[in-house]
Design a protein around this motif. Sequence first.
Motif, PDB file in Angstrom:
ATOM      1  N   UNK A 109      52.404  33.669 -28.383  1.00 62.63           N
ATOM      2  CA  UNK A 109      52.837  33.753 -26.987  1.00 62.63           C
ATOM      3  C   UNK A 109      52.593  32.425 -26.275  1.00 62.63           C
ATOM      4  N   UNK A 110      51.386  31.908 -26.492  1.00 64.75           N
ATOM      5  CA  UNK A 110      51.036  30.645 -25.836  1.00 64.75           C
ATOM      6  C   UNK A 110      51.953  29.525 -26.312  1.00 64.75           C
ATOM      7  N   UNK A 150      62.787  32.911 -25.680  1.00 65.95           N
ATOM      8  CA  UNK A 150      61.437  32.513 -26.097  1.00 65.95           C
ATOM      9  C   UNK A 150      60.762  33.635 -26.872  1.00 65.95           C
ATOM     10  N   UNK A 151      61.075  34.867 -26.474  1.00 58.92           N
ATOM     11  CA  UNK A 151      60.530  36.023 -27.185  1.00 58.92           C
ATOM     12  C   UNK A 151      61.042  36.058 -28.631  1.00 58.92           C
ATOM     13  N   UNK A 152      62.293  35.642 -28.823  1.00 61.68           N
ATOM     14  CA  UNK A 152      62.846  35.583 -30.176  1.00 61.68           C
ATOM     15  C   UNK A 152      62.073  34.573 -31.024  1.00 61.68           C
ATOM     16  N   UNK A 186      57.902  33.017 -35.134  1.00 60.53           N
ATOM     17  CA  UNK A 186      56.619  32.406 -35.491  1.00 60.53           C
ATOM     18  C   UNK A 186      55.712  33.447 -36.166  1.00 60.53           C
ATOM     19  N   UNK A 187      55.710  34.650 -35.611  1.00 65.77           N
ATOM     20  CA  UNK A 187      54.836  35.699 -36.152  1.00 65.77           C
ATOM     21  C   UNK A 187      55.294  36.203 -37.520  1.00 65.77           C
ATOM     22  N   UNK A 188      56.609  36.228 -37.732  1.00 62.60           N
ATOM     23  CA  UNK A 188      57.127  36.840 -38.951  1.00 62.60           C
ATOM     24  C   UNK A 188      57.158  35.884 -40.141  1.00 62.60           C
ATOM     25  N   UNK A 189      57.021  34.587 -39.886  1.00 62.42           N
ATOM     26  CA  UNK A 189      56.982  33.578 -40.958  1.00 62.42           C
ATOM     27  C   UNK A 189      58.086  33.771 -41.987  1.00 62.42           C
ATOM     28  N   UNK A 246      57.688  25.209 -36.923  1.00 67.68           N
ATOM     29  CA  UNK A 246      57.828  26.040 -38.123  1.00 67.68           C
ATOM     30  C   UNK A 246      58.491  25.285 -39.281  1.00 67.68           C
ATOM     31  N   UNK A 247      58.857  24.023 -39.029  1.00 65.42           N
ATOM     32  CA  UNK A 247      59.466  23.239 -40.109  1.00 65.42           C
ATOM     33  C   UNK A 247      58.338  22.718 -40.992  1.00 65.42           C
TER      34      UNK A 247
END
Lengths: 253, 427
Positions: A128-129, A153-155, A160-163, A191-192
Amino acid sequence: MIHIKDLRASIEGKEILKGLNLDIKPGEVHAIMGPNGAGKSTLGYVLSGRDGYEVEGGSVEFKGQDLLDMEVEDRAQAGLFLAFQYPVEIPGVSNMEFMKESVNAIRLARGEEALSATDFLKKAKAACQQVDLPLAFLKRGVNEGFSGGEKKRNEIMQMILLEPSLCILDESDSGLDVDALQVVANGVNSQRDGKRSFIVVTHYQRLLDYIEPDYVHILADGKIVKSGDASLAKEVEKTGYAWLGAKAEEADA
Amino acid sequence: MSQWLNQVIDRASSRMASGDDWLNPVRSNALHQLQTQAWPGRRTEAWRYTSLHPVEALAGRAANESVNVSIDSDSFAVPGLDSVDILFVNGELRTELAQLDVPAGVHISLLSAPGDAARTVVGQVFTQVKPERHLFGLVNDVMATEGLIVDVDAGVKVTRAIRVINLVTDGTESHNRVLVRVGDEAEVTVIEHGAGSAASMNTAFAEYQLGTKAKLEHYRFALHGGDAIHIGGSHFKMGESSNLNSTLVGYGSQLSRLDVDIEHAAEHAYAKFNNIYLLAENEHFDLHSTIEHAMPNGTTEENARGIVGDNAKAVFNGRIHIHRDAQKTLAELNNRNLLLSRRGQINTKPELEIYADDVQCAHGATVAEIDDEALYYMLTRGISRSKALVMLNFGFIQELVEQMPNEALRNWLQPQLRERFVNMEVK
């Protein structure tokens, strides 16, 4: 990572993808640009397995598996992620509950243990941050009453969480001001890691100033008509899509 | 006239002729009403979508005695709930009232043996709140030989909830009655907790009288199922500036019918009524609510949400009646339904009847299916189809569950509702 070969797909009998070829290796970022109606969003929907999108021919191999033969949730569990152009509101289901369910479904599919409530909360707060969303958004209904920028941003927060292994970003820049655009781009860039691949679908070159692609493809009338490096995007910005001919300008899909 | 009702009338008449029930004068009025009321058929508007065949089929059958029926107390345990529990099994009291730790200012007694104070309460409440038009309410008037009386003294704020548990077991016929008087400026929580899926017939009616500035938090859980026949009602008379927050949760069964009446008998009362029903298999659930705004400046907010799967059938009839003098009334009624199966059925009818000219009212009803786009979105996040459906269903009613003020009840109810969704198949 993914090999798309001669992919043809239609919706309600109308052919949208007319023989699309694309090869993406681990760690690569491919931008797909094109005029409205070229089939950009359709590509994301077909790859994710949305109902109503009929595959008429061709093949898609994702991490060695026949992607088109898999259920929607199995594709996600195998590492495919689609960031929606128009994220869906789900009143009554909290963002937190939604993401916890999702993260754990995918972790279990990867043979990892489900996260405890505390561990999940830690990760969710950090994500979130990273995308500059107040923590209160975790408690709200999924996308419920979020502004356009907050939804985008929520997407990215979910990504980020689902990796995932392959991220498809469907016009994640549309409707964003420069600040929000930067937040989204930073989220993606974080995430790159040289292994994760990206398909960045966009109408404008603007996003590519922040997310630098390895390859740029122009999609028009259901096919990739031109491919090049990042400089192709700059060229498009100068000349527009007019050179593709009048046909591709029809904005009807 | 049905044979079943004739038997009820015969039994009640002979009991009243031989016994010395102090309530006989009131009961004989109800008996007279029963003798003159027509048995409802499909043409009776109030029973149009609810067939009484299951009740008719009971005629001539001897009911089982409920003596020595053993009860699993886990089946109605609510962890963390601070409550005074009074248990009835098949209409018979199973709790030693003298052993109860009743909060100061609260008086609990029985219809069969009331003290003088309780007699006053009964005089004010019994058949005084519940409208006469409810046929099974009249049946309950004459048949409920036992019942619970709760009297809360003026000004007393009770933190412990009063919970009346009504369980039914196989082959029984029973009648439960609850009478509650909430004194002026008093505050109390009352829970009517009904359960049991065995083939049985039960009527359960409760009447509530709220004093001036009284505050009542009310729950009715009708967690029946299977072949149970459950017919009942909760009826409220609102005093001046009184406040009601009521939540009703129903599971449905072979035949489930509840009538809720809220009467704004004085000015400035506020009533909030939330209702959740979740039906599966061949279950049936019928809720009729009637809100009477007889006086000015009253407020009502009613929200009903239902989910209907399999072959289940829901009936919702919500009526708000605003009398000519009830100026400045604010009233809202909303009913939303989710239909999970093509074989399921929902009959919904919100009614507004307004005779005052300076009021704000709204009503609406919807029936929808699962949102395909939301489902697809969840699938793209790796959530399995069955799990996603449970989450979407639960999301539909979650808002009302969250509005329940009592946390222990919320925590107890949520996993149960989820469990119910898991078993509901979407077709």
